[in-house]
Write an enzyme that holds these catalytic residues in place. Structure first.
Site, PDB file in Angstrom:
ATOM      1  N   HIS A 124       8.266  65.037  29.875  1.00 29.35           N
ATOM      2  CA  HIS A 124       9.232  64.034  29.440  1.00 29.35           C
ATOM      3  C   HIS A 124      10.535  64.050  30.221  1.00 29.35           C
ATOM      4  O   HIS A 124      11.165  63.010  30.409  1.00 29.35           O
ATOM      5  CB  HIS A 124       9.533  64.244  27.958  1.00 29.35           C
ATOM      6  CG  HIS A 124      10.486  63.239  27.387  1.00 29.35           C
ATOM      7  ND1 HIS A 124      10.165  61.902  27.269  1.00 29.35           N
ATOM      8  CD2 HIS A 124      11.764  63.369  26.923  1.00 29.35           C
ATOM      9  CE1 HIS A 124      11.201  61.256  26.724  1.00 29.35           C
ATOM     10  NE2 HIS A 124      12.175  62.109  26.523  1.00 29.35           N
ATOM     11  N   ASP A 133      14.785  58.188  28.591  1.00 27.16           N
ATOM     12  CA  ASP A 133      14.598  58.410  27.151  1.00 27.16           C
ATOM     13  C   ASP A 133      15.372  57.325  26.387  1.00 27.16           C
ATOM     14  O   ASP A 133      15.200  56.141  26.675  1.00 27.16           O
ATOM     15  CB  ASP A 133      15.018  59.846  26.804  1.00 27.16           C
ATOM     16  CG  ASP A 133      14.832  60.214  25.343  1.00 27.16           C
ATOM     17  OD1 ASP A 133      13.698  60.487  24.925  1.00 27.16           O
ATOM     18  OD2 ASP A 133      15.836  60.217  24.610  1.00 27.16           O
TER      19      ASP A 133
END
Length: 329
Positions: free
Chosen positions: A306, A107
């Site tokens: 994610h 991320d």
């Protein structure tokens, strides 16, 4: 497959760094692998990787990025610009008595890892990127791009960029907000296609959490795990974490001299097929032959969201350790 070792094997320490202090957790001995988390996480996001990397013969170190956990939280918004986070990583490698490291990020940590490799190739000899692809510095001003996204809705990055605004949504119920945010981007709990997108917020009076799934944690997140994350943010608040978003235009200016620059060290990318970061940035992945010329492989994990190293720890560990081994061939 190596199972996570008991937490007693983890060594917590604090080092001096440009941030003031950086908290890190390490396991194992051998070549240094630095693990950099994203938003809204902590060193704990790498709890499944630390023992696996240690078992494979590496000194695995996961830090709390400045503004998170037990690391320092400077008051100034501009103290969270990318240049400062890169210098934290360099200071950490030096404080550990090492000359170089492989850096792996997820991320926002992927962006920090990429910038570390770009700015300090003499320190970061290889870079692994999880979830967020590498896109070289340059292009239009980020805030202008985000402002144009979403039409009558506001993109979450723009929402996060206004000081205090997102904190007012998150901090009255941090545990509930985090649970919803994690669920919104996990493969097994994310909203179905056609439902309102949790990456956007209504421009008038909207909240991100209005679009979060309710009442179900993703399979990778236990109540105890959620307690760890929530406990850290209950203590620190969210401003330090959100300040990363508030420096994107500064980063654009700071890194202008690297416009279009490739990362030439050995690299690896692992993304989730159901992650918006992978689909929205498909062009960046397609550009890897030019932007990551020493890329070993780009893996897209089917059915994965994610939070890739937590959703699919065994697969990520296998890919990471195989790539790390290849660096010594």
């Amino acid at each position: 497959m190596h199972q996570p070792a008991p937490s007693a094997d983890l060594r917590h320490r604090t080092i001096e760094a440009p941030a003031g202090r950086l908290h890190l957790v390490e396991q194992g001995t051998g070549p240094l692998v630095l693990l950099v988390h994203g938003f809204p996480e902590s060193w704990y996001s790498w709890r499944r990787q630390l023992p696996a990397l240690a078992a494979a013969g590496y000194r695995a170190v996961a830090l709390d990025v400045r503004g998170y956990g037990r690391s320092s939280k400077p008051a100034a918004t501009e103290a969270y610009r990318m240049l400062d986070l890169v210098e934290d990583n360099v200071a950490l490698v030096r404080a550990l008595g090492e000359e170089e490291a492989v850096v792996v990020g997820h991320d926002w940590g992927s962006g920090i890892a990429a910038a570390s490799a770009l700015l300090h190739p003499e320190v970061f000899r290889a870079v692994g990127l999880l979830s967020v692809p590498y896109a070289p510095p340059g292009g239009p001003r980020p805030s202008d791009v985000f402002a144009q996204m979403g039409g009558d809705q506001e993109f979450y990055v723009s929402y996060f960029q206004e000081p205090g605004r997102a904190e007012a949504e998150m901090e009255p119920d941090l545990r509930g907000w985090l649970a919803g945010f994690y669920a919104a981007m996990s493969a097994d709990t994310m909203p179905a296609q056609g439902e309102p997108d949790p990456h956007f917020v209504a421009r008038t009076g909207g909240r991100l959490r209005d679009r979060f799934p309710a009442g179900k944690l993703p399979a990778w997140l236990t109540e105890d795990d959620l307690d760890v994350y929530a406990g850290e943010f209950e203590r620190t608040g969210m401003t330090g974490a959100l300040n990363r978003y508030r420096n994107m235009d500064r980063d654009w200016e700071d890194l202008a001299r690297y416009d279009g620059a490739p990362i030439t060290q050995p690299s690896l990318f692992i993304g989730g097929a159901l992650d918006a970061s992978t689909t929205w940035m498909a062009d960046a992945i397609d550009a890897y032959p030019a932007t990551l010329p020493a890329l070993a492989a780009s893996h897209i994990l089917d059915g994965c969201g994610h939070w890739i190293q937590q959703e699919r720890p065994e697969e990520v560990n296998r890919l990471l350790t195989a790539w790390l081994a290849s660096l010594h061939d």
